[in-house]
Design a protein around this motif. Structure first.
Motif, PDB file in Angstrom:
ATOM      1  N   ASP A 198      38.591  54.204  52.522  1.00 23.50           N
ATOM      2  CA  ASP A 198      39.739  53.690  53.284  1.00 23.50           C
ATOM      3  C   ASP A 198      40.697  52.938  52.371  1.00 23.50           C
ATOM      4  O   ASP A 198      41.117  51.825  52.656  1.00 23.50           O
ATOM      5  N   HIS A 199      41.037  53.604  51.262  1.00 22.41           N
ATOM      6  CA  HIS A 199      41.888  52.943  50.271  1.00 22.41           C
ATOM      7  C   HIS A 199      43.254  52.562  50.845  1.00 22.41           C
ATOM      8  O   HIS A 199      43.898  51.627  50.392  1.00 22.41           O
ATOM      9  N   GLY A 200      43.675  53.259  51.890  1.00 25.14           N
ATOM     10  CA  GLY A 200      44.987  52.985  52.485  1.00 25.14           C
ATOM     11  C   GLY A 200      45.101  51.610  53.112  1.00 25.14           C
ATOM     12  O   GLY A 200      46.200  51.126  53.364  1.00 25.14           O
ATOM     13  N   ARG A 201      43.955  50.947  53.383  1.00 25.75           N
ATOM     14  CA  ARG A 201      44.015  49.614  53.975  1.00 25.75           C
ATOM     15  C   ARG A 201      44.251  48.525  52.935  1.00 25.75           C
ATOM     16  O   ARG A 201      44.315  47.347  53.269  1.00 25.75           O
ATOM     17  N   VAL A 202      44.336  48.891  51.675  1.00 28.40           N
ATOM     18  CA  VAL A 202      44.686  47.904  50.654  1.00 28.40           C
ATOM     19  C   VAL A 202      46.203  47.810  50.601  1.00 28.40           C
ATOM     20  O   VAL A 202      46.887  48.719  50.176  1.00 28.40           O
ATOM     21  N   PHE A 203      46.748  46.686  51.063  1.00 28.77           N
ATOM     22  CA  PHE A 203      48.192  46.541  51.194  1.00 28.77           C
ATOM     23  C   PHE A 203      48.856  46.381  49.833  1.00 28.77           C
ATOM     24  O   PHE A 203      48.243  45.920  48.871  1.00 28.77           O
ATOM     25  N   ASP A 204      50.102  46.728  49.776  1.00 28.77           N
ATOM     26  CA  ASP A 204      50.879  46.611  48.546  1.00 28.77           C
ATOM     27  C   ASP A 204      50.873  45.162  48.052  1.00 28.77           C
ATOM     28  O   ASP A 204      51.211  44.240  48.782  1.00 28.77           O
ATOM     29  N   GLY A 205      50.474  44.978  46.801  1.00 28.76           N
ATOM     30  CA  GLY A 205      50.456  43.645  46.229  1.00 28.76           C
ATOM     31  C   GLY A 205      49.174  42.867  46.485  1.00 28.76           C
ATOM     32  O   GLY A 205      49.023  41.742  46.026  1.00 28.76           O
ATOM     33  N   TYR A 206      48.237  43.453  47.237  1.00 32.84           N
ATOM     34  CA  TYR A 206      46.972  42.794  47.529  1.00 32.84           C
ATOM     35  C   TYR A 206      45.817  43.655  47.037  1.00 32.84           C
ATOM     36  O   TYR A 206      45.930  44.870  46.894  1.00 32.84           O
ATOM     37  N   GLY A 207      44.661  43.012  46.820  1.00 27.93           N
ATOM     38  CA  GLY A 207      43.471  43.732  46.408  1.00 27.93           C
ATOM     39  C   GLY A 207      42.573  44.043  47.589  1.00 27.93           C
ATOM     40  O   GLY A 207      42.881  43.713  48.741  1.00 27.93           O
ATOM     41  N   TYR A 208      41.425  44.681  47.290  1.00 33.91           N
ATOM     42  CA  TYR A 208      40.500  45.098  48.341  1.00 33.91           C
ATOM     43  C   TYR A 208      40.025  43.905  49.184  1.00 33.91           C
ATOM     44  O   TYR A 208      40.056  43.960  50.413  1.00 33.91           O
ATOM     45  N   LEU A 209      39.545  42.846  48.530  1.00 31.28           N
ATOM     46  CA  LEU A 209      39.016  41.709  49.283  1.00 31.28           C
ATOM     47  C   LEU A 209      40.107  41.029  50.104  1.00 31.28           C
ATOM     48  O   LEU A 209      39.867  40.600  51.239  1.00 31.28           O
ATOM     49  N   ASP A 210      41.316  40.933  49.545  1.00 29.00           N
ATOM     50  CA  ASP A 210      42.455  40.419  50.325  1.00 29.00           C
ATOM     51  C   ASP A 210      42.590  41.183  51.634  1.00 29.00           C
ATOM     52  O   ASP A 210      42.811  40.601  52.700  1.00 29.00           O
ATOM     53  N   SER A 211      42.476  42.514  51.541  1.00 23.12           N
ATOM     54  CA  SER A 211      42.723  43.368  52.710  1.00 23.12           C
ATOM     55  C   SER A 211      41.606  43.300  53.739  1.00 23.12           C
ATOM     56  O   SER A 211      41.761  43.785  54.860  1.00 23.12           O
ATOM     57  N   ARG A 212      40.471  42.704  53.352  1.00 21.61           N
ATOM     58  CA  ARG A 212      39.356  42.611  54.285  1.00 21.61           C
ATOM     59  C   ARG A 212      39.191  41.217  54.887  1.00 21.61           C
ATOM     60  O   ARG A 212      38.778  41.101  56.042  1.00 21.61           O
ATOM     61  N   ILE A 213      39.475  40.175  54.140  1.00 24.43           N
ATOM     62  CA  ILE A 213      39.240  38.823  54.678  1.00 24.43           C
ATOM     63  C   ILE A 213      40.496  37.962  54.750  1.00 24.43           C
ATOM     64  O   ILE A 213      40.455  36.847  55.268  1.00 24.43           O
ATOM     65  N   GLY A 214      41.623  38.467  54.232  1.00 24.97           N
ATOM     66  CA  GLY A 214      42.890  37.754  54.390  1.00 24.97           C
ATOM     67  C   GLY A 214      43.408  37.910  55.816  1.00 24.97           C
ATOM     68  O   GLY A 214      42.976  38.782  56.569  1.00 24.97           O
ATOM     69  N   GLY A 215      44.339  37.058  56.188  1.00 21.86           N
ATOM     70  CA  GLY A 215      44.856  37.044  57.552  1.00 21.86           C
ATOM     71  C   GLY A 215      45.382  38.379  58.023  1.00 21.86           C
ATOM     72  O   GLY A 215      45.067  38.841  59.133  1.00 21.86           O
ATOM     73  N   ALA A 216      46.173  39.050  57.171  1.00 18.64           N
ATOM     74  CA  ALA A 216      46.752  40.342  57.567  1.00 18.64           C
ATOM     75  C   ALA A 216      45.668  41.389  57.761  1.00 18.64           C
ATOM     76  O   ALA A 216      45.733  42.219  58.680  1.00 18.64           O
ATOM     77  N   GLY A 217      44.648  41.373  56.902  1.00 23.47           N
ATOM     78  CA  GLY A 217      43.564  42.329  57.008  1.00 23.47           C
ATOM     79  C   GLY A 217      42.740  42.143  58.273  1.00 23.47           C
ATOM     80  O   GLY A 217      42.318  43.126  58.909  1.00 23.47           O
ATOM     81  N   ILE A 218      42.505  40.886  58.630  1.00 28.53           N
ATOM     82  CA  ILE A 218      41.753  40.588  59.854  1.00 28.53           C
ATOM     83  C   ILE A 218      42.526  41.094  61.081  1.00 28.53           C
ATOM     84  O   ILE A 218      41.962  41.724  61.981  1.00 28.53           O
TER      85      ILE A 218
END
Length: 401
Positions: free
Chosen positions: A257-277
């Motif tokens: 699910d590489h598409g869930r890694v947002f521009d300018g953010y890494g994998y962990l950002d996309s999973r536990i950051g506010g936008a990812g949640i």
């Protein structure tokens, strides 16, 4: 030869004077005789240098001459004058900028807040200058009373050059922030990443006080990490240490699910950051909710929210496990917006750590809240500018030339 001898003598005197001041700061009230014994310096040397520190306003005398029961007089005790100078700590956040006026012990005297985004694209330094002058004027101070300023920035910084390398929320890139602020105030300015300063604040006055090896993981829009090793901030070879937002905590998920890694953010950002949640919750419910609300819904037992939060906690647990295995800190602190919910899921993280790493570390939430960065900024100024105290003129304010 004579010049070299004078230079050596001056450096020995400055070193002794600094040691005496440090001893009074850390152990005061303390007598001259006790300082002499502890530092193994002659009484005459201690007395002479203490007299200089008193005349410069850095040290105060207390406890004049009450007689002891066994006769004689009580020794005069010395204390550090915390208000000999002041420090401004600044936390430039993506939304708000917090200014704090502090004394030399890190005690916050007053704070003021203003909108970052309203001014960041133009007139930010004008607004910053105006607010600092207003804060000083309120307490009948001038910029000459300042030992320095410490500034936390939400992005990658080069602390040596005083450069903001990249701060996406501010749209600052390769910006000489220190130079511009020093031009306004003519006092030393020190800048660093905001999470780096937060971990210094927590190590000095907060949840990790007295610890030499500390990691702070701040979870908000993205994920940041401040690292202290043997009482020193660790920046890495290109000022990028602690960018754990790029850590991968589930290889299969990352590849699928590489598409869930947002521009300018890494994998962990996309999973536990506010936008990812929020994104993960929307995929389950088609509803757009903030991370804060999702955690509240999970605590109330909502199935979709619980599912999202369980995944978030697992990613946090594996990230903390990796950090502990790599750095072996005494304490790992969890901060940022998500720290408001850690009492609820801290046991789950401890369970993951017990299962996946044999290395022990204390896991705690941060103590200082919104003041962590500004208190860390004060600590950063004192650490990098300690010798300047000896050149600070209490009577006139400012520095000796």
């Amino acid at each position: 030869m004579k010049k070299n001898m004078k230079s050596t003598s001056r450096s020995i005197k400055e070193r002794n004077k600094t040691l005496i001041l440090q001893t009074i700061m850390e152990k005061g009230p303390i007598s001259r005789s006790t300082i002499s014994v502890q530092l193994k310096l002659s009484k005459a040397t201690v007395s002479s240098l203490v007299d200089e520190l008193i005349s410069e306003g850095l040290v105060l005398e207390n406890g004049f001459g009450k007689a002891r029961q066994q006769g004689g007089r009580k020794p005069i005790h010395l204390t550090f004058n915390a208000r000999a100078a002041y420090i401004i700590g600044i936390d430039i956040g993506g939304t708000k900028t917090l200014l704090a006026l502090s004394d030399l012990t890190g005690t916050i005297i007053d704070t003021v807040l203003f909108s970052t985004q309203e001014y960041v694209q133009q007139k930010f330094l004008f607004k910053l200058s105006q607010m600092i002058h207003d804060l000083l004027h309120k307490h009948e101070l001038t910029p000459k009373c300042l030992l320095g300023m410490g500034i936390g920035v939400p992005g990658m910084t080069d602390a040596e050059k005083g450069m903001v390398i990249d701060a996406p929320t501010l749209k600052w890139k390769d910006y000489s922030l220190r130079h511009d602020v020093e031009q306004l105030f003519q006092v030393p300015v020190f800048i660093d990443n905001d999470v780096n300063l937060a971990v210094l604040g927590e190590q000095w006055k907060g949840a990790a006080a007295g610890k030499k090896n500390v990691v702070l993981i701040a979870i908000g829009t993205g994920v940041g990490c401040g690292i202290v090793i043997n009482n020193q901030l660790y920046h890495g070879s290109s000022w990028a240490a602690g960018e754990i937002g790029y850590m991968v905590t589930d290889k299969g998920d990352a590849l699928a699910d590489h598409g869930r890694v947002f521009d300018g953010y890494g994998y962990l950002d996309s999973r536990i950051g506010g936008a990812g949640i929020s994104c993960a919750y929307k995929k389950r419910t088609r509803l757009v909710k903030s991370a804060k609300e999702i955690f509240l819904r999970a605590q109330q037992g909502e199935a979709a929210a619980l599912s999202v939060v369980r995944e978030v906690v697992e990613h946090i647990g594996f990230a903390v496990s990796n950090v502990i295995s790599l750095i072996n800190p005494e304490t790992v602190l969890l901060g940022g917006g998500i720290s408001n919910s850690t009492d609820w899921f801290l046991k789950d993280i401890e369970r993951i750590l017990k299962e996946w790493t044999p290395i022990k570390a204390e896991i705690k939430t941060t103590d200082l809240g919104a003041h962590a960065v500004v208190i860390g900024a004060v600590s950063f100024v004192l650490t990098n500018n300690e010798s300047a105290l000896l050149n600070f003129r209490k009577d006139e304010g400012g520095y000796n030339e």
